[in-house]
Write a protein that holds these residues in place. Structure first.
Motif, PDB file in Angstrom:
ATOM      1  N   PHE A   1      26.207  54.860   2.701  1.00 58.57           N
ATOM      2  CA  PHE A   1      25.665  54.383   1.376  1.00 58.57           C
ATOM      3  C   PHE A   1      24.223  54.704   1.204  1.00 58.57           C
ATOM      4  N   ALA A   2      24.276  56.207   0.739  1.00 63.10           N
ATOM      5  CA  ALA A   2      22.904  56.766   0.278  1.00 63.10           C
ATOM      6  C   ALA A   2      22.435  56.256  -0.757  1.00 63.10           C
ATOM      7  N   THR A   3      21.146  56.386  -1.360  1.00 61.63           N
ATOM      8  CA  THR A   3      20.359  55.925  -2.380  1.00 61.63           C
ATOM      9  C   THR A   3      21.120  56.698  -3.591  1.00 61.63           C
ATOM     10  N   GLY A   4      21.621  55.946  -4.630  1.00 62.83           N
ATOM     11  CA  GLY A   4      22.306  56.378  -5.653  1.00 62.83           C
ATOM     12  C   GLY A   4      23.909  56.238  -5.661  1.00 62.83           C
ATOM     13  N   THR A   5      24.361  55.913  -4.454  1.00 65.08           N
ATOM     14  CA  THR A   5      25.681  55.890  -4.099  1.00 65.08           C
ATOM     15  C   THR A   5      26.207  54.658  -5.018  1.00 65.08           C
ATOM     16  N   HIS A   6      27.629  54.860  -5.620  1.00 64.14           N
ATOM     17  CA  HIS A   6      28.176  53.579  -6.034  1.00 64.14           C
ATOM     18  C   HIS A   6      28.967  53.096  -5.095  1.00 64.14           C
ATOM     19  N   TYR A   7      29.161  51.693  -5.139  1.00 62.27           N
ATOM     20  CA  TYR A   7      29.908  50.656  -4.461  1.00 62.27           C
ATOM     21  C   TYR A   7      30.547  49.541  -5.036  1.00 62.27           C
ATOM     22  N   LEU A   8      31.526  49.102  -4.374  1.00 61.73           N
ATOM     23  CA  LEU A   8      32.052  47.929  -4.973  1.00 61.73           C
ATOM     24  C   LEU A   8      31.985  46.793  -3.956  1.00 61.73           C
ATOM     25  N   ARG A   9      32.100  45.507  -4.299  1.00 57.94           N
ATOM     26  CA  ARG A   9      32.156  44.268  -3.273  1.00 57.94           C
ATOM     27  C   ARG A   9      33.305  43.546  -3.503  1.00 57.94           C
ATOM     28  N   SER A  10      33.953  43.125  -2.290  1.00 59.10           N
ATOM     29  CA  SER A  10      34.973  42.469  -2.389  1.00 59.10           C
ATOM     30  C   SER A  10      34.918  41.272  -1.254  1.00 59.10           C
ATOM     31  N   TRP A  11      35.026  39.968  -1.664  1.00 59.33           N
ATOM     32  CA  TRP A  11      35.003  38.622  -0.958  1.00 59.33           C
ATOM     33  C   TRP A  11      36.318  38.376  -0.421  1.00 59.33           C
ATOM     34  N   ASN A  12      36.360  38.310   0.802  1.00 57.00           N
ATOM     35  CA  ASN A  12      37.446  37.844   1.563  1.00 57.00           C
ATOM     36  C   ASN A  12      37.321  36.369   2.112  1.00 57.00           C
ATOM     37  N   LEU A  13      37.930  35.180   1.118  1.00 55.74           N
ATOM     38  CA  LEU A  13      37.970  33.851   1.392  1.00 55.74           C
ATOM     39  C   LEU A  13      38.338  33.459   2.682  1.00 55.74           C
ATOM     40  N   GLU A  14      39.522  33.935   3.158  1.00 49.11           N
ATOM     41  CA  GLU A  14      40.138  33.541   4.273  1.00 49.11           C
ATOM     42  C   GLU A  14      39.379  34.089   5.528  1.00 49.11           C
ATOM     43  N   LEU A  15      38.598  35.260   5.633  1.00 51.54           N
ATOM     44  CA  LEU A  15      37.951  35.743   6.567  1.00 51.54           C
ATOM     45  C   LEU A  15      36.678  35.412   6.648  1.00 51.54           C
ATOM     46  N   ARG A  16      36.081  34.995   5.473  1.00 49.41           N
ATOM     47  CA  ARG A  16      34.598  34.820   5.116  1.00 49.41           C
ATOM     48  C   ARG A  16      33.898  35.930   5.382  1.00 49.41           C
ATOM     49  N   GLN A  17      34.320  37.278   4.837  1.00 44.15           N
ATOM     50  CA  GLN A  17      33.661  38.211   4.858  1.00 44.15           C
ATOM     51  C   GLN A  17      33.468  38.723   3.440  1.00 44.15           C
ATOM     52  N   LEU A  18      32.174  39.565   3.494  1.00 41.04           N
ATOM     53  CA  LEU A  18      32.058  40.365   2.107  1.00 41.04           C
ATOM     54  C   LEU A  18      32.068  41.738   2.376  1.00 41.04           C
TER      55      LEU A  18
END
Length: 128
Positions: free
Chosen positions: A44-61
């Protein structure tokens, strides 16, 4: 024995480090602020594109580096910060909901644990 060696090897694995991050506040919302060279080391270097995904069951982002076809459907987030100090700033209403069960310590502070199980993936979960 072999198990001890495997465990010793696992401890040396830099990706397995757990970063304990305090949940802060920003404009009335909870905020998870990640920064530092370690982000770059896990993809995750500066300028890197990323997506977020929330897992309700595991309570993890999960934050992850998308494949090109995933970028067609979703608008990615971008790692901000300076060249040698990447920053991922997660601050919105969802943070309170996602990490509502993070246990407060004696000082009323609550924390998340951030790990990188593989390159290009960050997992954020409540520290309990």
């Amino acid at each position: 024995g072999r198990v001890d060696r495997a465990l010793a090897h696992q401890k040396k694995e830099p990706m397995k480090k757990v970063h304990r991050i305090q949940i802060g506040q920003h404009r009335g919302h909870a905020r998870v602020w990640l920064d530092g060279q370690w982000l770059k080391e896990v993809g995750f270097a500066t300028g890197t594109h990323y997506l977020r995904s929330w897992n309700l069951e595991l309570r993890q982002l999960a934050l992850y580096l998308p494949s090109p076809d995933e970028l067609v459907n979703e608008k990615p987030k971008v790692v901000s910060g300076h060249h040698n100090r990447p920053v991922i700033d997660i601050s919105n209403k969802s943070v309170e909901v996602w990490f509502a069960e993070a246990v407060e310590d004696q000082d009323g502070k609550s924390f998340v644990n951030v790990t990188s199980p593989e390159h290009g993936v960050l997992i954020i979960e409540e520290a309990v």
